[in-house]
Design a protein around this motif. Structure first.
Motif, mmCIF file in Angstrom:
data_model
loop_
_atom_site.group_PDB
_atom_site.id
_atom_site.type_symbol
_atom_site.label_atom_id
_atom_site.label_comp_id
_atom_site.label_asym_id
_atom_site.label_seq_id
_atom_site.Cartn_x
_atom_site.Cartn_y
_atom_site.Cartn_z
ATOM 1 N N LEU A 1 0.857 -1.287 0.066
ATOM 2 C CA LEU A 1 0.023 0.111 0.002
ATOM 3 C C LEU A 1 0.892 1.454 0.065
ATOM 4 N N PRO A 2 0.587 2.560 -0.442
ATOM 5 C CA PRO A 2 1.192 3.629 -0.705
ATOM 6 C C PRO A 2 1.414 4.316 0.706
ATOM 7 N N GLY A 3 2.498 5.110 0.754
ATOM 8 C CA GLY A 3 2.743 5.661 1.913
ATOM 9 C C GLY A 3 2.958 4.590 3.436
ATOM 10 N N VAL A 4 2.165 4.938 4.244
ATOM 11 C CA VAL A 4 2.210 4.017 5.267
ATOM 12 C C VAL A 4 1.222 3.275 5.553
ATOM 13 N N GLU B 1 10.307 7.417 26.687
ATOM 14 C CA GLU B 1 11.015 7.539 25.203
ATOM 15 C C GLU B 1 10.127 6.491 24.186
ATOM 16 N N VAL B 2 9.812 7.120 23.035
ATOM 17 C CA VAL B 2 9.031 6.555 21.989
ATOM 18 C C VAL B 2 9.644 6.878 20.731
ATOM 19 N N LYS B 3 9.107 5.773 19.871
ATOM 20 C CA LYS B 3 9.717 5.958 18.317
ATOM 21 C C LYS B 3 8.689 5.511 17.374
ATOM 22 N N GLY B 4 8.449 6.323 16.473
ATOM 23 C CA GLY B 4 7.163 5.997 15.417
ATOM 24 C C GLY B 4 7.411 6.510 14.061
ATOM 25 N N TYR B 5 6.611 6.370 13.294
ATOM 26 C CA TYR B 5 6.684 6.781 11.887
ATOM 27 C C TYR B 5 5.426 7.846 11.718
ATOM 28 N N VAL B 6 5.951 8.743 11.186
ATOM 29 C CA VAL B 6 5.055 10.039 10.551
ATOM 30 C C VAL B 6 3.979 9.512 9.605
ATOM 31 N N LYS B 7 2.732 9.693 9.989
ATOM 32 C CA LYS B 7 1.332 9.223 9.378
ATOM 33 C C LYS B 7 1.012 10.186 8.338
ATOM 34 N N ASN B 8 1.020 11.573 8.969
ATOM 35 C CA ASN B 8 0.382 12.655 8.284
ATOM 36 C C ASN B 8 0.762 13.796 8.571
ATOM 37 N N VAL B 9 1.008 14.825 7.919
ATOM 38 C CA VAL B 9 1.434 16.209 8.136
ATOM 39 C C VAL B 9 0.587 17.280 7.957
ATOM 40 N N CYS C 1 1.877 17.113 13.236
ATOM 41 C CA CYS C 1 1.814 15.912 12.397
ATOM 42 C C CYS C 1 1.205 14.673 13.516
ATOM 43 N N PHE C 2 0.949 13.799 12.937
ATOM 44 C CA PHE C 2 0.667 12.729 13.635
ATOM 45 C C PHE C 2 1.638 11.450 13.339
ATOM 46 N N ILE C 3 1.864 10.915 14.482
ATOM 47 C CA ILE C 3 2.812 9.542 14.295
ATOM 48 C C ILE C 3 2.311 8.261 14.651
ATOM 49 N N MET C 4 2.899 7.010 14.252
ATOM 50 C CA MET C 4 2.332 5.826 14.588
ATOM 51 C C MET C 4 3.175 5.268 15.504
ATOM 52 N N LEU C 5 2.681 4.959 16.856
ATOM 53 C CA LEU C 5 3.630 4.322 17.808
ATOM 54 C C LEU C 5 3.426 2.824 17.518
ATOM 55 N N SER C 6 2.402 2.333 17.319
ATOM 56 C CA SER C 6 2.029 0.898 16.984
ATOM 57 C C SER C 6 0.907 0.812 16.327
ATOM 58 N N LEU D 1 10.961 8.130 10.070
ATOM 59 C CA LEU D 1 11.206 7.640 11.610
ATOM 60 C C LEU D 1 11.581 8.678 12.400
ATOM 61 N N VAL D 2 10.828 9.010 13.534
ATOM 62 C CA VAL D 2 11.203 10.104 14.666
ATOM 63 C C VAL D 2 11.313 9.294 15.891
ATOM 64 N N GLN D 3 11.877 9.978 16.994
ATOM 65 C CA GLN D 3 11.986 9.557 18.232
ATOM 66 C C GLN D 3 11.654 10.784 19.037
#
Length: 1001
Positions: free
Chosen positions: A431-434, A519-527, A532-537, A566-568
């Motif tokens: 699927l495109p994007g994330v 402390e968390v990591k995640g991927y940017v979902k939309n901006v 922006c919103f990020i996906m932690l899981s 990827l952001v932290q």
């Protein structure tokens, strides 16, 4: 059967064969010794050279030019190996090939004096011409058969299959081991060829007795009878046997051993072996010849011991059920299916993804299975009408005890896939994007892999090395049934072996697991411009507002934070009830409120002059970062200059250095108000000259030199900036938030600056100044409100607006866009459904606008996207003009570059609206923009001319020519105009259009 009683034909055949052999093998060393050595009925010794499908090849040391052949049915139950020596009886000699037999009854009838002489002469002397004897067929050749006569010491004889009168007629068919009645035609002593010639009986009268006996023999056999049979052939899935008089049967591979046996059914069987079997089914005609009757036999120990009534009972119905463990045997292997036999009447099939969970084994699917191979599996589907089972290869994941009652219902929905299963899959779509992956896990079942569940570690490119069609090993995380009845399966490709490792940040599946400071990591979902919103899981998402994206100023979030990045960061707040999580990517520790609570404002004073840097420019003022600190103050637009500021963006920009005066400090709200007016600095100079000598003049303040608190400034002091202008209505801005000019504050500031009480005149002047500034702020707010046209900023405001304008599609679509900016897709869908129910049925255009917005929403967020859009499209067709709905969907496909879907939609539209000139023109325009060749365009034009009515053809041809000029080849446009004008030369309007296009292009 031979129709001539004399033996001249077969005798001539043998004499000719001897002459050919004499010429072929003549020489000084060979002469005719080999013919004498290999006489019919002699015992010879040879070495096994090879074992082929048609028989065993023998080599003779003294006669290398001669080849020996023992057909499998002539082995007599003996086992031979390559290189071993065997002794056999010569039964035929033809063209350098010696046929031998190892049957004990033939070999044992030779005289035991050790000499290789013809052992049947004494028996042959007792035979008389025209005597009828019973013979057994040993070998069937093209022109004759080799027989043995048991009554005369198994003498070897030869019977012709044809004569001079029947060479072109169909030959009579004989089977190996068949018993026939023959007539002695010639004995070896009087025959020129030295062979015993036998002639089959030709008249029906002579064979009446024999036929009636055989018929009686056959009639004695029925289902349930026990027979003694001899194995004559072993195939991958069945064993062929003969028994009785010219009767044949087969043993299916499942009728050999009991179900609990693990060895191969045919491992202990060999050709020539005699076995006891029970008839289990009526004889069936052979599919190939249609002549022989084959009985279904079984040698299962349980059937052989069973009573006659039990063995002859009707075949049991399909009594297999889900989750039974069975053994089946491979019949055929296709690209994605293995077909197996469970019994004589029951088949099964195994899907490629059900055969293993290891990708390496799935790649070699076809190589792993061969015909006749045993496969043990668990039943996951039963089709009783077709008597067909579906299997899943048996492994630890298929243990029956792993299936509890609570999971059976859901498992039946998802083809017996349950939570916690480790299964094999194939990547169907990236699927495109994330959006993640779509994984095929069954013939008609797919699952989704969330973007955070692709790899174990947090890596910048989780899709690296992933491609469509790749086999993967995945774990089922959840199986659920959606409202429309479809099954949703959530999968994970993570091996989960690194979950406890310190090098990998864990996935937080619940908001309760998060606390401030985590402390968390995640991927940017939309901006969007607000953050922006990020996906932690797969279960938790977090919001990052603009001010928390970085320690530095972020001018364009869409540019600096791309989707999938990827952001932290660090959790600021987590609310389990509302499901909202706030995260900051700033490197400074602690939240802003904590920092300000730990720092005293005693370092700043009203009236201080400080240097700063413009952080952000808004329509209502400047946000200024005070030098050598992270304190942020606001300078309202009315405090920028003594003169009115018409365009704040033309005067200031982010990064400019400014000098400001502190007008007010609000410790409770953590806000600092600043002023940039030149009069503030002039008045300060005047006050300093007239002031007390002990006070001294003030200079721009450097915070780094201020006295440090107990915590020091290492804890980085930060003031939270106000929310963006779009979320703060101007009329709600209170004066005291940005101004420090109220009476009490001004008096205190004056006391600090001058050290004396103000007089009455100065107080009046300040009150007038305060009123003037109040009016300026109100006017500015009104202007801003008018400029923004009262755009709602909260869901409550939108709810009020849709109640006042329920039939306005513009308002509903704005409401949907607002919710999508908040990443609340489900609520945006519910708003779209409300709009379609609320808008009056007469407002067809307004409804169509909402449907189009719904198309775009599902095209962006639907799962899967194509199916979601098609469902909305089918619903829209029931309420709006079908042609308009088709054109709206087509516009969306063209805008999002989904050319294949647009092409399919064009095919349907040109069939449904074939008389619409607009539809055909849109198709031609689309084809030209896609670079289709000239022949394709011509074919579309010809189809359109056949479909369009006469009054639309001129318009269609003219517009097509114009499109050729604009989007295609100009020469084709000229040619098309010339053809039109040749037929309609007086159409001046077409001439005008033609001239315009020629001039423009």
């Amino acid at each position: 059967m031979c129709s001539s009683p004399d033996c001249s034909f077969i005798q001539g055949y043998f004499l000719l064969d001897q002459k050919i052999a004499a010429l072929k093998y003549s020489g000084p060393s060979t002469s005719h010794d080999w013919v004498k050595y290999f006489g019919i009925g002699s015992l010879v010794k040879g070495e096994v050279g090879a074992i082929e499908e048609y028989g065993v090849i023998l080599n003779f040391k003294d006669h290398p030019d001669v080849v020996g052949l023992i057909e499998h049915h002539q082995l007599g139950g003996s086992t031979v190996k390559v290189g071993s020596s065997v002794k056999g009886l010569v039964v035929d000699l033809s063209d350098g090939v010696v046929n031998l037999s190892l049957k004990p009854e033939l070999v044992g009838s030779v005289s035991k004096d050790g000499k290789k002489k013809k052992r049947h002469r004494a028996a042959v002397l007792d035979l008389e011409l025209r005597e009828e004897v019973n013979a057994v067929v040993e070998i069937v050749k093209d022109s004759y058969v080799v027989l043995s006569v048991p009554e005369y010491n198994h003498a070897i004889g030869f019977a012709p299959l044809m004569d001079y009168n029947s060479q072109l007629l169909p030959q009579h068919h004989y089977d190996n081991g068949q018993c026939i009645t023959v007539v002695v035609g010639s004995i070896p002593s009087s025959d020129p060829s030295g062979r015993l010639i036998l002639l089959p009986k030709g008249s029906a009268q002579d064979s009446n007795i024999s036929s009636s006996k055989r018929a009686k023999k056959k009639s004695d056999y029925k289902v349930g009878s026990l027979v003694e049979a001899e194995i004559i052939d072993i195939k991958p899935l069945e064993v062929i046997l003969k028994f009785g008089v010219n009767l044949h049967g087969r043993i299916h591979i499942t009728e050999v051993l009991e179900e609990d046996c693990s060895e191969h059914p045919f491992s202990k069987l060999k050709i020539g072996q005699k076995v006891h079997a029970r008839i289990v089914a009526q004889a069936e005609h052979s599919a190939k010849t249609g002549r022989n009757l084959k009985w279904e036999l079984s040698i299962k120990p349980s059937l052989l011991k069973a009573d006659l009534e039990e063995s002859t009972a009707s075949e049991a119905e399909l009594n297999h059920s889900i989750n039974d463990i069975i053994r089946a045997y491979v019949v055929k292997v296709d690209a994605e299916w293995v077909w197996l036999t469970v019994s004589r009447k029951v088949m099964a099939h195994l899907f490629i993804l059900d055969s293993s969970v290891e990708p390496s084994e799935l790649k070699e699917f076809q190589q792993r299975y061969s015909v006749g191979q045993a496969v043990k599996g668990r039943i996951i589907g039963v089709n009783r009408e077709k008597r067909l089972l579906r299997l899943k290869a048996f492994d630890n994941q298929c243990m029956l005890e792993n299936i509890d009652d609570t999971q059976k219902t859901v498992s039946s929905i998802a083809e017996h896939t349950k939570e916690g299963d480790v299964i094999g899959g194939r990547i169907q779509r990236i699927l495109p994007g994330v959006g993640g992956l779509v994984i095929q896990i069954g013939p008609h079942l797919h699952g989704r892999v969330h973007y955070t569940e692709i790899v174990d570690l947090w890596v910048p490119e989780p899709l690296s090395g992933i491609h469509e069609g790749q086999f993967v090993k995945c774990k089922v995380l959840a199986v659920s049934r959606q409202a429309e009845g479809s099954v949703r399966v959530d999968l994970s490709l993570r091996s989960r072996k690194l979950d406890d490792s310190t090098t990998c940040a864990p996935r937080f599946e619940k908001i309760n697991d998060l606390c401030p400071g985590t402390e968390v990591k995640g991927y940017v979902k939309n901006v969007n411009p607000k953050g922006c919103f990020i996906m932690l899981s797969r279960m938790v998402e977090a919001r990052i507002i603009l001010s928390n994206l970085s320690d530095e100023y972020v001018e364009n979030p869409q540019k600096d934070f791309s989707v999938g990045m990827l952001v932290q960061g660090r959790v600021l707040s987590a609310e389990p009830l509302s499901g909202k999580v706030e995260v900051s990517l700033r490197k400074s520790t602690g939240s802003k409120s904590q920092k300000l609570d730990d720092v005293s404002y005693s370092d700043l004073h009203v009236g201080d002059i400080v240097d700063g840097q413009v952080k952000r420019v808004e329509s209502y003022g400047l946000f200024v970062t005070i030098k050598s600190s992270e304190l942020v103050g606001l300078c309202h637009v009315s405090e920028l200059s003594d003169e009115p500021v018409l365009d704040i963006n033309a005067c200031y920009k982010a990064g400019d250095m400014v000098k400001a005066k502190i007008l007010k400090i609000d410790e409770d709200r953590h806000r600092v108000s600043l002023g940039l007016k030149e009069s503030y600095f002039d008045s300060d100079l005047t006050d300093d000259e007239n002031g007390n000598e002990n006070d001294g003049g003030r200079v721009p303040m450097d915070i780094s030199r201020a006295p440090q608190m107990s915590g020091g400034f290492n804890s980085t002091l930060v003031l939270p900036g106000p929310e963006p202008r779009a979320s703060v209505p101007p009329l709600q801005v209170a004066l005291d938030e940005y101004e420090g000019s109220d009476q009490e504050g001004d008096q205190k500031a004056h006391e600090i600056a001058n050290g004396s009480e103000p007089n009455v005149k100065k107080s009046d002047r300040r009150l007038k100044e305060k009123a003037r500034k109040q009016r300026e702020i109100e006017i500015s707010a009104l202007e801003e409100r008018a400029l923004q046209k009262d755009i709602p900023q909260t869901p409550d405001e939108f709810e009020k607006l849709v109640r006042t304008s329920p039939n306005s599609s513009f308002v509903w679509i704005k409401y949907m866009a607002f919710l999508l900016d908040l990443a609340d897709v489900e609520k945006a869908r519910s708003v779209a459904e409300r709009a379609l129910r609320t808008i009056n049925i007469r407002e067809e255009e307004e409804k169509l606008n909402v449907w189009v917005a719904y198309f775009n929403l599902e095209n962006e967020y639907g799962s899967p996207r194509e199916d979601a859009v098609k469902k909305i499209f089918q619903r829209a067709l029931q309420y709006c003009d079908p042609k308009k709905v088709h054109l709206a969907l087509l516009g969306m496909y063209e805008r999002t570059k989904q050319n294949e879907l647009a092409d399919e939609l064009f095919d349907r539209m040109t069939k449904r609206f074939k008389t619409s000139c607009k539809i055909w023109l849109r198709r031609i325009q689309f084809s030209l923009t896609q670079g289709k060749d000239v022949e394709y365009i011509k074919s579309v034009v010809n189809r359109a001319l056949l479909s369009l009515p006469q009054n639309k053809r001129i318009k269609f041809l003219t517009q097509t020519a114009i499109l050729e000029f604009k989007c295609g080849v100009a020469e084709e446009g000229r040619s098309r105009f010339e053809l039109i004008l040749r037929e309609y030369p007086k159409r001046t309007d077409i001439w005008s259009v033609y001239l315009d296009q020629v001039i423009l292009h």
